[in-house]
Design a protein around this motif. Structure first.
Motif, PDB file in Angstrom:
ATOM      1  N   LEU A 652      14.082  -0.244   4.634  1.00  0.00           N
ATOM      2  CA  LEU A 652      12.881   0.607   4.563  1.00  0.00           C
ATOM      3  C   LEU A 652      12.828   1.383   3.258  1.00  0.00           C
ATOM      4  O   LEU A 652      12.373   2.538   3.206  1.00  0.00           O
ATOM      5  N   LEU A 653      13.311   0.752   2.193  1.00  0.00           N
ATOM      6  CA  LEU A 653      13.257   1.340   0.849  1.00  0.00           C
ATOM      7  C   LEU A 653      12.540   0.346  -0.061  1.00  0.00           C
ATOM      8  O   LEU A 653      13.181  -0.465  -0.740  1.00  0.00           O
ATOM      9  N   PRO A 654      11.224   0.360  -0.084  1.00  0.00           N
ATOM     10  CA  PRO A 654      10.481  -0.654  -0.845  1.00  0.00           C
ATOM     11  C   PRO A 654      10.750  -0.557  -2.347  1.00  0.00           C
ATOM     12  O   PRO A 654      11.009   0.515  -2.887  1.00  0.00           O
ATOM     13  N   ILE A 655      10.663  -1.722  -2.979  1.00  0.00           N
ATOM     14  CA  ILE A 655      10.815  -1.782  -4.433  1.00  0.00           C
ATOM     15  C   ILE A 655       9.539  -1.274  -5.070  1.00  0.00           C
ATOM     16  O   ILE A 655       8.435  -1.499  -4.576  1.00  0.00           O
ATOM     17  N   SER A 656       9.675  -0.595  -6.198  1.00  0.00           N
ATOM     18  CA  SER A 656       8.479  -0.110  -6.877  1.00  0.00           C
ATOM     19  C   SER A 656       7.703  -1.281  -7.468  1.00  0.00           C
ATOM     20  O   SER A 656       8.275  -2.319  -7.841  1.00  0.00           O
TER      21      SER A 656
END
Length: 741
Positions: A652-656
């Motif tokens: 749940l840590l999307p890539i920019s």
């Protein structure tokens, strides 16, 4: 498959997983350094197989000439027949896949995903798209358009070397961005080889051929359709073709602009490579008035092609090369129609791809296949229309070649016969000269212990007194030389007592032996010439091989363009690409791609967006040269980036948005620019480029290829990645990555 299961790396500890990684590494090493494996087959088994095929009329019956090796030794005495199995980019990945299937390291799922497709990558669609579009591009090349445009550029630039270098650079960049790098390699390389040969002050073609190869691969990064690596990348990340071009055109264009002065004033800053004023040999008015011949027709140039090969560095060879570039063939109708078909196909492709609501809604080859079919119909129709003319040209050229070969064979036979007769005369002359001389012994009484001295004098009338004197002298010398062993004295006695006729007998034996050797040589040459006559195919019974050969010859003479295009289509790419897709899918199923994705994630966290662009650009260039060409690299890195995305989705840590697209487009730069790296096998175009140059008598060694390309690719990647970083910081933000943008 569940996301958590797809990111599981526990399998890498199993023996099958370890073997899979080792097989992948070894396969890429073999692609980089191909070799042959000797295979020995029992001669009896091989002869039985040949006889069976002959009975079935697949091949012709065996003949005696097939039983001799390249050194002329009789191979029928050997118990085994040696065959060399090639291990290269075509066979090594396929053998690796079969091995992994045998040990159950991969199964049906991996083969399905590597051929039918998985995770938005469809190998079948990609190969069908590329081959159909390649037919149109190579058909344009077969019309002579590229060589004709290069000739016009040569005329326009005059004798100014730097201007010609710029014009050719711009021409190859423009054409490469439109029709891809393969047609530029096919025609542009041959044109430059001829051009540099007929120039009196270009000492080496290095600057021209390396610049052409680099700019053709740089230009292929602009359009998705220009390179199969772009197709893989666009499919893997759902990129619209128009969006891909919009993001790539600026970095590629700037890199090409900056690279030109770097090549001209730094890398190739040598008057012998790129002269300020180029001195070209002039073509005679008679040669200019000749009608250009279609090079796609077999034997169209008659004996010119063979003479060009034999006289590559001579004045006659330069004249033939000059005719090739200064009087080029152009099929205006085929070139115009092909350009229209290519433009229509690309515009339609971009429009439909941009308007489609979802990626993969319709396979892209649905657009290119009709275009290729229309181009094929054009080539067939005009080939059939002009069949009488092309057949006459081929027939006349073939007759000229056969007459030239027969004349050369006669000259060689006469030269060998003259040499044999001269050798025989020399032996007879030596024999007669020997018979006119006889040995005469004179006592050398300079002191005790002096030995015998044998002196050849002019012939004297034989007499009994002379013989007795010689015999007495011999007895005196035997007494004086008592220190010599008994055996030596017997030998000297025998030699001294021999009458003069003994020398004649010896010379006669030498003459007979020499005569027999000459007879054997003449007989062997006569048998070889007779065998060549017997092997002529006029009276051979038809076989499957001969029928196929005749059909191919008929196709060349009747449909020269279609046949030429078919022989240059990159069919070798198909088994290689499918095999590499399956190999990479094996790494995915065994957890290795996930391990690579975790490693890449740590790198990006440590270096940020700039590090992701620079790191992926460097990694893609290196892997192109050491991981199964740029096709294999694109497949592997696309899977790695896809699993990198899954890691962030799971956490749940999307890539920019900025970091993700910077990584993807820097990979696009690397896999295109990496083709002109340290190894020919970095791309299939590199292998093609090397082979074309070798046929034109230009040898490019691997070390020289790497040494020249290292500064070129360094500046190109540095400029391209720098511009890309500025572009993504202007056009992108740090919002979460959305694949639809």
């Amino acid at each position: 498959m569940d996301t958590a299961d797809s990111l599981d790396t526990s399998q890498i500890k199993t023996w099958r997983s370890i073997i899979t990684l080792l097989v992948f590494i070894i396969t890429n090493i073999i692609v980089l350094f191909p070799f042959h494996i000797p295979i020995y087959v029992p001669r009896r088994l091989w002869n039985a197989l040949l006889d069976a095929l002959s009975v079935l009329r697949v091949i012709s019956p065996r003949n005696c000439s097939q039983l001799d090796d390249e050194n002329g030794r009789d191979c029928s005495l050997k118990l085994f027949v040696q065959f060399n199995f090639p291990m290269d980019f075509m066979t090594a990945p396929l053998v690796a896949d079969l091995f992994l299937l045998e040990i159950s390291a991969i199964g049906r799922q991996e083969v399905h995903d590597g051929t039918i497709g998985a995770d938005s990558i469809s190998p079948i669609d990609i190969m069908a798209f590329f081959l159909t579009l390649a037919y149109i591009a190579i058909s344009i090349d077969a019309s002579g358009l590229i060589k004709y445009l290069a000739f016009k550029v040569l005329q326009k630039s005059g004798s100014v070397g730097h201007r010609l270098f710029f014009y050719l650079y711009a021409l190859f960049f423009g054409l490469g961005s439109f029709i891809g790098n393969d047609p530029i390699i096919l025609s542009g390389t041959a044109f430059l080889a001829y051009m540099t040969r007929v120039s009196s002050n270009i000492m080496h073609p290095r600057a021209w051929i390396h610049s052409q190869f680099a700019v053709a691969n740089i230009a292929s990064a602009i359009l998705v359709s220009s390179n199969p690596t772009n197709l893989v990348l666009a499919g893997a990340f759902g990129i619209k073709f128009i969006n891909y071009t919009a993001n790539m055109i600026v970095p590629v264009f700037v890199a090409a602009i900056v690279l030109f002065p770097f090549l001209l004033y730094i890398v190739f800053a040598d008057e012998s490579l790129i002269p300020i004023s180029i001195k070209m040999h002039e073509l005679s008015e008679e040669a200019k008035a000749k009608k250009p011949v279609n090079p796609n027709i077999p034997h169209a140039r008659g004996t010119a092609a063979e003479e060009e090969n034999n006289l590559a560095n001579g004045q006659q060879g330069e004249l033939l090369s000059l005719e090739e570039i200064m009087n080029p063939f152009l099929d205006k109708g085929g070139a115009t129609f092909g350009a229209v078909i290519m433009t229509t196909t690309l515009v339609t492709l971009l429009a439909l791809n941009a308007s489609s609501q979802s990626q993969g809604e319709h396979p892209v080859f649905w657009v290119t296949l009709p275009g290729a079919f229309v181009m094929f119909c054009w080539d067939v129709a005009f080939g059939w229309r002009n069949r009488h003319e092309t057949r006459d040209i081929a027939r006349k050229g073939r007759k000229d070649v056969e007459d030239a070969q027969a004349a050369r064979a006669i000259r060689e036979m006469e030269a060998m016969r003259a040499a044999s007769e001269q050798g025989e005369r020399d032996v007879i002359s030596a024999h007669e000269d020997t018979l006119t001389r006889r040995p005469s012994l004179e006592a050398q009484k300079n002191g005790p212990g002096d030995g015998l001295t044998l002196i050849l004098t002019p012939p004297l009338e034989p007499s009994g007194s002379t013989s007795a004197q010689r015999h007495g002298q011999l007895q005196n010398d035997q007494i004086l030389t008592s220190s010599i062993s008994t055996q030596e004295k017997k030998q000297k006695l025998n030699r001294a007592d021999s009458p003069p006729e003994t020398l004649g007998e010896i010379s006669g034996r030498e003459l007979n032996e020499k005569g027999r050797e000459l007879d054997k040589e003449r007989q062997a040459f006569s048998e070889e010439a007779s065998q060549m006559v017997l092997l002529r195919p006029q009276h051979e019974r038809p076989t499957l091989v001969s029928l196929v050969s005749n059909v191919y010859t008929w196709s060349q003479e009747t449909f020269p363009t279609v046949t030429a295009v078919a022989t240059h289509l990159p069919f070798a790419l198909v088994p290689f690409a499918f095999s590499m897709f399956v190999l990479v899918q094996a790494l995915v199923s065994k957890g290795w791609v996930q391990v690579f994705a975790y490693g890449w994630d740590k790198w990006v966290k440590s270096t940020g967006t700039v590090g992701s662009v620079g790191g992926m650009g460097f990694l893609s260039v290196v892997l192109c040269n050491f991981a199964g060409t740029n096709i294999g690299t694109t497949i592997l890195l696309s899977r790695v980036i896809q699993h990198w995305q899954k890691i962030h989705d799971q956490n749940l840590l999307p890539i920019s948005n900025r970091t993700f697209w910077g990584t993807v487009y820097s990979m696009a730069l690397g896999v295109n620019f990496g083709a002109f790296g340290a190894a020919f096998s970095a791309s299939l175009a590199g292998l093609l480029w090397r082979d074309i140059l070798a046929r034109k008598h230009i040898r490019v060694w691997s070390l020289d290829f790497a040494r020249v390309n290292l500064p070129i690719i360094t500046i190109a990647m540095a400029v391209g990645c720098s511009v890309l970083i500025g572009e993504i910081y202007i056009m992108r933000d740090d919002s979460p990555y959305n694949k639809h943008l």
